[in-house]
Design an enzyme around this catalytic site. Structure first.
Site, short mmCIF file in Angstrom:
data_model
loop_
_atom_site.label_atom_id
_atom_site.label_comp_id
_atom_site.label_asym_id
_atom_site.label_seq_id
_atom_site.Cartn_x
_atom_site.Cartn_y
_atom_site.Cartn_z
CB CYS A 86 -0.86 -0.04 1.18
SG CYS A 86 -2.38 0.90 1.04
CG HIS A 196 -3.27 -3.74 3.16
ND1 HIS A 196 -2.32 -3.21 4.32
CD2 HIS A 196 -3.96 -2.58 3.08
CE1 HIS A 196 -2.29 -1.76 4.10
NE2 HIS A 196 -3.46 -1.51 3.14
CD GLU A 198 -0.49 -6.03 5.57
OE1 GLU A 198 -0.83 -4.67 5.84
OE2 GLU A 198 -0.29 -6.57 4.43
#
Length: 222
Positions: A86, A196, A198
């Site tokens: 990002c 994202h 994660e």
């Protein structure tokens, strides 16, 4: 595998990145600050998402000129694996480590939702844990994720297999050209992506579609 997470004022996904790398690798990453001029010997450097320096000027423009990014560039030139997620992607582009530009979303609105990603190239150090063409889920949260590159750069990216993630099934949230969600540099050791991964690595997140990316980058996935 040792890892490091870059910390910059305004980033707000650093704890998520640290938690993901800790859970997957079994050891906490070291953290490096904006003014650090050296990065310890690590196998992976991650630049998390957020709003570095309030996204003033252009997203990532100020962060890209911090001393730590010169250190990241030096490590990348030596073959160290680098991931920018990002705002981290925006920073890598502004620092010249990845080509193209990330512009305002086509809707001119901040987008926060889940999208589908197709693995456009499974033969990279970041995607070897996935199958070619596999479609996975991932959250996105950004205002300036509209990837653009000139015709020559785009042809090179597509022709050399540097596009590794592509928005799938009509879920492109930002108008990104060719549905590009993530690219690697020409050496294949620097990855930038807007979604994202994660935030989708375990059951508590509602799925683990993002886990294989980190397992791949850390050398855990075959």
């Amino acid at each position: 595998m040792k890892s490091a997470v870059v910390l910059l004022p305004g980033l707000n996904r650093d704890r998520d990145m640290i938690a993901a790398l800790t859970k997957i690798s079994g050891q906490a990453p070291v953290t490096v600050w904006q003014t650090d001029t050296e990065i310890p010997d690590v196998d992976l450097i991650a630049i998390p998402g957020g709003f570095s320096f309030g996204d003033y000027l252009r997203c990532g423009a100020i962060a890209a000129r911090m001393p730590v990014m010169r250190a990241v560039a030096e490590k990348a030139a030596k073959g160290v694996t680098v991931i920018g997620v990002c705002n981290g992607f925006q920073i890598l582009v502004e620092a010249g480590l990845l080509p193209g530009a990330l512009m305002r979303n086509a809707s001119l609105k901040f987008v926060c939702r889940q999208v589908k990603l197709q693995i456009a190239n499974a033969n990279t150090m970041f995607t070897r844990g996935y199958q070619p063409g596999q479609v996975i889920r991932s959250p996105v949260a950004h205002h300036d994720g509209n990837y653009f590159a000139d015709a020559e750069t785009l042809a090179r990216l597509e022709g050399e297999g540097q596009v590794v993630f592509r928005y799938a099934d009509g879920t492109n949230p930002n108008g990104s050209i060719n549905d590009i969600a993530g690219i690697v540099n020409d050496k294949g050791n620097v990855l930038g992506l807007m979604p994202h991964p994660e935030n989708l690595i375990e059951a508590a997140h509602g799925g683990n579609d993002g886990r294989a990316l980190f397992e791949s980058a850390l050398g855990i996935a075959a």
